[in-house]
Design an enzyme around this catalytic site. Structure first.
Site, PDB file in Angstrom:
ATOM      1  N   ASP A 103       0.977  -1.091   0.035  1.00 29.90           N
ATOM      2  CA  ASP A 103      -0.031   0.108   0.116  1.00 29.90           C
ATOM      3  C   ASP A 103       0.864   1.165  -0.036  1.00 29.90           C
ATOM      4  OD1 ASP A 103      -2.165   1.814   0.036  1.00 29.90           O
ATOM      5  OD2 ASP A 103      -3.001   0.765   1.404  1.00 29.90           O
ATOM      6  N   CYS A 104       0.382   2.381  -0.341  1.00 29.93           N
ATOM      7  CA  CYS A 104       1.332   3.588  -0.744  1.00 29.93           C
ATOM      8  C   CYS A 104       1.884   3.992   0.591  1.00 29.93           C
ATOM      9  CB  CYS A 104       0.586   4.550  -1.523  1.00 29.93           C
ATOM     10  SG  CYS A 104      -0.069   3.868  -3.258  1.00 29.93           S
TER      11      CYS A 104
END
Ligand SMILES: *[C@@H]1O[C@H](CO)[C@@H](O)[C@H](O)[C@H]1NC(C)=O
Ligand SMILES: *[C@@H]1O[C@H](CO)[C@@H](O)[C@H](O)[C@H]1NC(C)=O
Ligand SMILES: *[C@@H]1O[C@H](CO)[C@@H](O)[C@H](O)[C@H]1NC(C)=O
Ligand SMILES: *[C@@H]1O[C@H](CO)[C@@H](O)[C@H](O)[C@H]1NC(C)=O
Ligand SMILES: *[C@@H]1O[C@H](CO)[C@@H](O)[C@H](O)[C@H]1NC(C)=O
Ligand SMILES: *[C@@H]1O[C@H](CO)[C@@H](O)[C@H](O)[C@H]1NC(C)=O
Ligand SMILES: *[C@@H]1O[C@H](CO)[C@@H](O)[C@H](O)[C@H]1NC(C)=O
Ligand SMILES: *[C@@H]1O[C@H](CO)[C@@H](O)[C@H](O)[C@H]1NC(C)=O
Ligand SMILES: *[C@@H]1O[C@H](CO)[C@@H](O)[C@H](O)[C@H]1NC(C)=O
Length: 798
Positions: free
Chosen positions: A316-317
């Protein structure tokens, strides 16, 4: 539709999305990514190499007679360490001397092509894309074909945008976390609380996005072509965003092996095994102390090993950065985090830790080149399957006419209609006959909803049809917002709404919540309507001249017991967040052009539920020692406002079981061991209580047929939800679980025979407290809906 209001809305929603993102994510740097616009067709184009002054024939990775893994190896072997490192972030730099262009891996298409990911953009060339209903609404249709068809439409628009240089080929959608707690801010993104239903949604949407017609069943999964690449996220046990200050970046989910297998992993397993997804994203949170992106058991062993992922695993970012800076996992340096995650099986960093620190990690001897090459191989094989290197995909002709086509806009409307749930309809007040209801009071904070209907991860819609627009097609509308906003902090506006209701033939009140109350990084604290909305509804209902219909826009359930009880409120509709065509769909339901058939994909709890347990308590089963109730219809049998699966129709259906297999006898080989399972005291326990599912071939099926007849006067769809109920007496198992479902459309007076074939192990099995999949002997029950049809299935071992 006139075009000027549409343009205004587009600008507004764009503004909203970006301000929300900048506030919500620790990723300001990512918003400065280079623009998405691509200006080439495919990598291995000889004329491209001529222009670049490179000798095309010397590059083995462009040799289409070789397999994709062979070509990927050739490409990777040509790169220096620093060139390799520069490809491992979502902004891959490319390698000029090899003719490899830069690529932005981050695009999103949760319910339509979205510009939330920097790999995609809207501008004059592509001003908008079809904005389908949010997933919670589409899920309510319980229609697998619809789910897949939407995926196909979205991937067609995505490919068309790619051809126009406005989008990538790798989409980090869908979100398939199970809704464990009714407060969860990202309920909007997901297909509900049942792991099996969520898994079926994942499979269908992923196949709609990815599958290239005719090559669905290619046996070499490393060469199976992809229309676009899809990604199931966020793995795993991720569903606390920000609850009273407990936020996802540092939340450590304490999860039992039983809940992990039975609930949290199940949709991901189905996504990989049944959907053949080409990517999985690991989440921000930790599970039992370990960040998911650094856990080799979760990534390498489970996703790639047990489930057989053919594709890449992405973080995830900024979640690798979060490991170091927020979770302070093992007091890691950036290099420690790179080493741990690469070894765990993470291939791509949405962020900059991999590109910035992979070289130093190798130099410090913390990770070997093999791990890096492995990651790159997983990435390039996916790009090759997408035709990124070779073109010739069959999608080259897609372009502007394929985006926002009439067909896709109609599909978005149909999805919103099918996802609409009729919760209450006293005395068959709905549908309204337009000839009896010429004037309508249309009141409430969502009566003119536009961007609220788009929910989150939206792009720019083709156009917008608000409830006001939709209802105006059927009647003369008197509009009063009744509140100053969704928060509804000022009660002075109620009087105007009352006046409209007093002087109209009927009243439709639009209430609910929006992204200011439930969103990414924002969990709810209660399940009530905000501010003065309840007063608005009660006061308007008291004075309304005609019948009152309440329409709710929300993703999570709302405690509307007051309205359920109020005999002045004849009907209640839940429209979820129905996308760009939402107003039209709601109006079609109210005026009977469409007969609703949607069902709740999540339990609507009473508000008191949230005071009985903290959101951070992960177990699905009741925690007796702490007095916590169970979660979801599978483990909670207390009072609810509306149960999972609830939904009414304007017609009536009769069900009749016509054939059923009522016993299953399984011959055990002499090596199969019987396993004990806990029974409550005093109940009968079979001599051989259960066996391990892994010890069985499991070809046995429960097959049954039922006749469904539409006995009413309107055409309509009936959702058949099939549950299995385990043998009585087994301790701490589910109350029941969905094992199959079908949505059946029947014209008035018609009947149809519906067949279900359920695998015995998948449908009657359970996960015990040590995390084993067991098949218990004894008297199981198959139940359809609320018991419209039910029959026992006796399972025995010989
Ligand atoms: C692929 O296999 C599935 C399941 O066996 C089948 O339903 C489908 O028709 C097959 N598709 C093609 C194109 O052969
Ligand atoms: C990565 O390196 C770039 C360029 O030096 C820098 O701007 C950025 O802040 C770095 N990011 C991280 C997370 O280290
Ligand atoms: C339905 O209508 C009848 C007759 O007008 C009335 O007596 C009854 O209370 C109504 N029922 C409901 C649930 O509104
Ligand atoms: C409804 O919303 C649209 C878009 O925000 C706006 O242009 C329009 O004026 C609103 N209608 C009313 C009656 O307020
Ligand atoms: C409520 O709205 C009215 C009308 O706009 C305004 O006069 C009043 O000051 C507002 N009250 C509050 C508490 O904001
Ligand atoms: C609704 O009615 C039920 C049954 O009469 C009652 O127990 C409950 O308290 C009522 N709830 C509300 C919010 O009025
Ligand atoms: C239900 O099906 C059975 C078996 O086919 C048949 O005998 C019976 O008449 C049916 N009942 C109804 C109400 O249709
Ligand atoms: C188990 O069954 C197989 C085949 O029926 C037989 O060859 C074998 O001897 C049996 N083993 C035992 C321990 O009974
Ligand atoms: C069941 O009964 C036995 C014997 O009375 C007792 O030892 C045991 O604790 C009981 N178990 C449960 C779960 O009540």
């Amino acid at each position: 539709m006139a075009s000027s209001p549409i343009m205004m809305i587009s600008v507004l929603s764009l503004f909203f999305i970006f301000t929300a993102n900048a506030r919500v994510f620790p990723r300001r740097s990512l918003l400065d990514d280079p623009p998405a616009v691509n200006n080439f067709t495919f990598v291995c184009d000889p004329s491209r190499y001529d222009k670049l002054g490179l000798d095309f024939s010397s590059f083995g990775f462009c040799d289409s007679s070789l397999s994709f893994p062979e070509r990927a190896k050739d490409l990777i072997d040509r790169m220096t360490l620093s060139e390799k490192a520069a490809q491992l972030g979502h902004v891959a730099s490319g390698v000029d001397r090899l003719g490899l262009p830069p690529y932005n891996w981050w695009s999103e298409a949760l319910h339509g092509v979205s510009n939330v990911g920097p790999g995609t953009q809207f501008d004059k060339v592509v001003p908008g894309a079809t904005s389908f209903p949010n997933v919670i609404t589409t899920a309510s249709s319980f229609n697998e074909d619809l789910w897949k068809t939407i995926g196909q439409a979205v991937s067609t628009e995505a490919r068309a945008m790619y051809n126009l240089g406005r989008a990538g080929l790798t989409y980090w959608s869908p979100t398939i976390n199970v809704i464990r707690d009714p407060r969860w801010g990202r309920t909007v993104e997901t297909p509900g609380e049942d792991p099996f239903v969520v898994g079926k949604y994942a499979k269908n949407y992923v196949r709609g996005l990815q599958d290239v017609e005719g090559s669905e069943n290619v046996t070499d999964l490393n060469s199976r072509p992809l229309k676009v690449s899809s990604c199931c996220k966020h793995y795993a046990a991720y569903d606390v965003d920000n609850w009273l200050g407990v936020e996802r970046y540092s939340f450590d989910a304490r999860v039992t092996e039983q809940d992990m297998l039975e609930t949290f992993n199940k949709p991901f397993e189905m996504c990989v095994k049944e959907g053949d997804v080409s990517s999985v994203m690991c989440s921000y949170n930790r599970v039992n102390g370990i960040p998911t992106c650094a856990d080799p058991v979760l990534l390498k062993d489970t996703i790639r090993g047990n489930w057989g992922l053919h594709g890449y695993i992405v973080s995830d970012c900024d979640s690798v950065k979060v490991m170091v800076e927020d979770a302070h996992y093992l007091q890691d340096t950036n290099e420690d985090a790179v080493a741990q995650t690469l070894k765990a099986g993470l291939d791509l960093d949405c962020g900059q830790i991999y590109p910035n620190y992979t070289e130093s990690t190798v130099r410090q001897g913390k990770v070997g080149m093999r791990n890096i090459d492995n990651a790159l191989n997983n990435l390039y094989v996916v790009l090759m399957r997408l035709g990124y290197f070779d073109g010739n995909t069959g999608f080259e002709s897609l372009g502007k006419p394929d985006i926002c086509s009439d067909e896709h806009i109609e599909l978005a409307t149909e999805a919103a209609r099918q996802g609409t749930v009729l919760l209450k309809n006293d005395n068959d007040t709905l549908p309204f006959d337009p000839s009896n209801y010429k004037t309508l009071a249309v009141v409430g904070p969502h009566a003119n909803a536009t961007s609220a209907m788009l929910g989150n991860y939206a792009g720019v819609p083709c156009r917008m049809n608000s409830p006001m627009d939709g209802l105006s097609e059927y009647a003369k509308v008197k509009y009063q917002m009744g509140c100053d906003s969704v928060a509804c902090k000022n009660d002075t506006f109620i009087f105007g709404a009352m006046e409209a209701a007093r002087t109209s033939d009927a009243t439709v009140i639009f209430v609910g919540i929006d992204l200011s109350i439930e969103a990414e990084s924002l969990d709810r604290v209660d399940l009530l309507l905000p501010g003065y909305q309840t007063q608005l509804v009660q006061q308007v209902a008291t004075v309304s001249k005609g019948p009152v219909v309440l329409v709710i826009l929300s993703a999570g359930g709302i405690d509307v017991s007051f309205a359920k009880n109020n005999s002045n409120i004849k009907a209640i509709i839940w429209a979820g967040y129905p996308g760009e065509e939402g107003g039209r769909a709601i109006a079609d339901v109210i005026f009977g052009k469409f007969n609703p058939g949607g069902r709740l994909p999540l339990t609507w709890y009473e508000n008191d539920y949230v005071y009985q347990l903290p959101m951070t308590s992960m177990p699905l089963r009741p925690v007796k020692s702490l007095g916590y109730p169970g979660r979801t219809y599978k483990f909670y049998d207390g009072p609810v406002v509306y149960p999972f699966g609830h939904g009414l129709s304007y017609t009536f259906f009769l069900h009749n079981l016509t054939s059923a297999k009522r016993s299953i006898a399984i011959d055990l080989s002499n090596r199969t061991q019987c396993r004990d399972i806990a029974y409550t005291n005093g109940t009968f326990k079979p001599e051989c209580p259960a066996v391990l599912v892994d010890d069985l071939t499991c070809t046995e099926e429960i097959e049954f047929q039922m006749e469904v007849e539409n006995t009413g006067e309107r055409d309509g769809s009936q959702v058949l939800l099939v549950y299995s109920v385990p043998p009585g007496g087994i301790s701490s198992t589910h109350i029941k679980q969905v094992v199959g479902f079908q949505r059946v459309f029947l014209k008035a007076g018609d009947s149809e025979t519906v067949t279900f074939k359920l695998n015995a192990c998948k449908s009657l099995g359970l996960v015990d407290f040590t995390g084993y999949n067991l098949l218990p002997a004894g008297g199981h029950t198959i139940v359809v809906g609320d018991g419209e049809v039910s029959f026992p299935v006796e399972l025995s071992f010989n």
